[in-house]
Write an enzyme that holds these catalytic residues in place. Structure first.
Site, PDB file in Angstrom:
ATOM      1  N   GLU A 134      -6.858  -7.996  -0.977  1.00 42.22           N
ATOM      2  CA  GLU A 134      -7.308  -7.976   0.422  1.00 42.22           C
ATOM      3  C   GLU A 134      -8.747  -7.492   0.487  1.00 42.22           C
ATOM      4  OE1 GLU A 134      -5.012  -5.528   3.054  1.00 42.22           O
ATOM      5  OE2 GLU A 134      -3.097  -6.221   2.260  1.00 42.22           O
TER       6      GLU A 134
ATOM      7  N   GLU B  42       0.824  -1.215   0.000  1.00 46.10           N
ATOM      8  CA  GLU B  42       0.000   0.000   0.000  1.00 46.10           C
ATOM      9  C   GLU B  42       0.859   1.267   0.000  1.00 46.10           C
ATOM     10  OE1 GLU B  42      -2.722  -0.607   3.293  1.00 46.10           O
ATOM     11  OE2 GLU B  42      -4.017  -1.868   2.073  1.00 46.10           O
TER      12      GLU B  42
END
Ligand SMILES: [Zn+2]
Length: 662
Positions: free
Chosen positions: A302, A146
């Site tokens: 995710e 991320e």
């Protein structure tokens, strides 16, 4: 090329003992897990002291997983430098615009311009790649985690120096930079590169062109970090694809650029399913990911099995919602479903984030839903690699986003995502498939292109949009578009200057509304539609009027227009229409363009399609709380139930069918 729908989650064996690893491998097999992401935050476990690499524990884990049929997304664990590295090189820590140092004890505490960080990261990635280059379980590289998730640029001295170098590359000379930044204003002219600063805290508005270049620079810096690692991995393991996990519409990173550098786009997606429109937000994210990869299948890297732990109140995904959301990702082009995380942590900041294997163990609703979905996905191999085809595109550009939402505008309440979402919502509810497209990309395959608040346009994108319509496309553009060039300088004249011909109009005046101020657009169908926020005062040079304002000093002047241009048609919306009005306008544009829904379906029933040239599959998702009847274009076979479906299909509340059309 995957042969089974990818199913699994982040796995953090460094938090557990080898006895637990054994149990995990067994339970993964039971749940139908065929993939995990490993090592994402395991830097200190892989390199407990400078230059001392230890992969023995990881060898054990990967071998064990492989023996149980589980492949690995191997992560480079560079998102959380260990405390020993910060002790040796405290300059790695990032600094905010106010000069505050962000410390370790959390994660992502690194400056992308720190030489020490980049060198240690590169050495670790090299060691990791060389160690695992021939391991058959490694299916995908997962670089870092991320990028730019918590930071909004680092303002340390090294970053300022890197910014100056980046500016020298972009602008060449100081003279060019002064021109590009409009520094004649407020005596900002630079006489030496050393005078240039990051946009740190200032007394008043910062120079908007400087800020825009800074946002470009910060985004490029993360991509540089990615490229450092990609070069190493490409050299060592040329056949293993590479990804880094994205976060939907994440503002500070230009995903078009970063996606172009990876082999597969992957997404972390955490909708708040207590909100009624969660499925719309999710769909928008899925469609962006597919578009970033040029239409190729992407990977849901995710999602939460049920609740997250970072909102104020972290509501559960109610029974059936996780399954429905998972199938929605497949319906929009994903080839896999993964979660954060496999086993719930008992310590650390994410210990109350849900997991596939919850704290309470296998006698639980969550576990039953996880294993049940894992079983179902095994019936869907045939849809892998098939694609979603959209005839409608929404233009989206990160540079425009940064510039549009800079400070000191006529109305600072013009925001990009709410406008995009309002438009997307209408299309979603009509089951019209949508791509997102960069304004400079080839638009010729789309029947309809929607350009919401395209405030900043380069010469190239302006020409591209013009050509698209001239050659027969249908365009719908919304207000405050075509206003500035790529230095954020106003294109003065008959606005929107690059689109004035194309739209057959020009704008004499912007009218920003006060809060709670509203108006009404009298539309060509005789209806009055409420509007708010803004009015362009439009002067016509060829366009026809589809709606005009009812009130105020500009009553009677055009609010919505249509113009024939070349072989195409352009629509312009000069205000913010409430929902009904926007729905009406989109219906006009879709009809003009010949855009059709994938399938007509009852409200709350979503339908998408994927095809591979030989077969077409309809994904039918009943998001509503009541059963629905759906009329099919042809008899079909439902891959999940295995049953044959004739022309009329019954679908229970929150149920899904994946239909191979005959
Ligand atoms: Zn820095």
């Amino acid at each position: 090329m995957v042969t089974h729908v990818i199913y699994g989650g982040d796995y953090n064996p460094e938090q557990w003992t080898p006895e637990v690893w054994e149990e995990d491998a067994r339970l993964m097999q039971e749940a139908g897990v065929n993939r995990v992401s490993l090592g994402i935050f395991a830097w200190v476990k892989m390199e407990p002291a400078p230059g001392q690499y230890d992969f023995t524990w990881l060898d054990q884990v990967i071998d064990l997983l492989h023996a149980h049929g589980v492949q690995v997304n191997l992560a480079t664990p560079t998102a959380s430098p260990p405390p020993w590295l910060i002790r040796l090189h405290p300059e790695i820590l990032p600094v905010t615009a106010d000069g505050v140092t962000l410390w370790h004890g959390s994660r992502r505490h690194y400056c992308p311009h720190s030489r020490a960080y980049r060198e240690y990261a590169s050495r670790l990635v090299t060691a990791l790649a060389e160690h695992y280059q021939n391991h058959p379980a490694i299916s995908l590289w997962h670089i870092d985690n991320e990028y730019s998730c918590h930071e909004n640029g680092c303002f340390c001295d090294a970053s300022v120096e890197a910014f100056r170098q980046w500016l020298q590359k972009r602008h060449g000379t100081l003279e060019n930079l002064n021109k590009a930044w409009g520094t004649a204003f407020w005596s900002q002219t630079y006489t030496d590169w050393q005078e240039i600063q990051a946009p740190k805290r200032t007394p008043a508005f910062i120079n908007p062109s400087q800020k825009l270049d800074w946002e470009r620079f910060c985004s490029d810096s993360w991509i540089d970090c990615f490229e450092d690692q990609k070069v190493i991995l490409r050299r060592t393991t040329p056949n293993i694809p590479i990804t880094t996990n994205f976060m939907n519409f994440h503002r500070s990173l230009d995903y078009w650029k970063l996606a172009a550098a990876e082999n597969i786009v992957s997404l972390d997606c955490y909708p708040d399913t207590s909100l009624p429109d969660w499925r719309v937000e999710s769909g928008m994210g899925w469609d962006m990911m597919r578009s970033l990869g040029g239409g190729r299948p992407w990977l849901l890297m995710e999602q939460a099995p049920t609740h997250v732990n970072w909102r104020q109140r972290n509501t559960t995904k109610r029974p059936g919602i996780m399954r429905l959301g998972s199938y929605q990702a497949l319906a929009h082009g994903s080839d896999g479903i993964m979660f954060f995380q496999w086993r719930a942590s008992v310590a650390g900041a994410e210990k109350f984030h849900s997991a596939m294997l919850p704290h309470v163990g296998t006698d639980s609703r969550v576990w039953r839903e996880i294993t049940s979905l894992g079983g179902e996905l095994q019936k869907l191999d045939e849809v892998l690699s098939s694609r979603v085809q959209a005839e409608t595109a929404i233009l989206f550009d990160w540079e425009n986003w940064w510039a549009l939402e800079g400070q000191a505008k006529v109305s600072n309440d013009i925001r990009l995502l709410p406008q995009v979402k309002a438009i997307y919502t209408e299309l979603f509810q009509r089951n019209i498939s949508v791509d997102f497209a960069h304004p400079e990309s080839d638009l010729s395959r789309y029947r309809l292109v929607i350009a919401p608040h395209v405030y900043l346009v380069s010469e190239r994108s302006a020409k591209n949009i013009d050509q698209y319509v001239a050659q027969g496309g249908t365009l719908l553009m919304t207000f405050f578009s075509g206003i500035v060039d790529d230095n954020d300088h106003v294109r003065a004249g008959h606005m929107p200057v690059p689109f004035s011909n194309l739209l057959g109009l020009w704008i004499e005046e912007f009218v920003a509304y006060a809060e709670a101020q509203t108006n009404v657009v009298e539309a060509a169908n005789g209806q009055g539609y409420p509007c708010e926020l803004w009015s362009d005062i439009i002067r016509l040079t060829g366009a026809e009027v589809l709606g005009h304002y009812r009130e105020d000093y500009f009553a009677g002047s055009p609010a919505i227009t249509r113009h024939r241009y070349g072989k195409g048609t352009s629509y312009y919306l000069g205000t913010e229409l409430a929902r009904d009005g926007l729905a009406w306008l989109l219906d006009q544009a879709c009809a003009e363009a010949g855009v059709r829904p994938v399938l007509e379906a009852p409200p709350g029933v979503e339908v998408t399609s994927r095809s591979n040239g030989t077969h077409t599959w309809l994904f039918v998702l009943n998001h509503s709380d009541v059963e629905a009847w759906v009329k099919l274009p042809a008899p079909a076979t439902d891959l999940i139930s295995g049953s044959r479906v004739e022309s009329l299909m019954q679908l229970g509340a929150r149920q899904v069918a994946i239909l191979r059309l005959s």
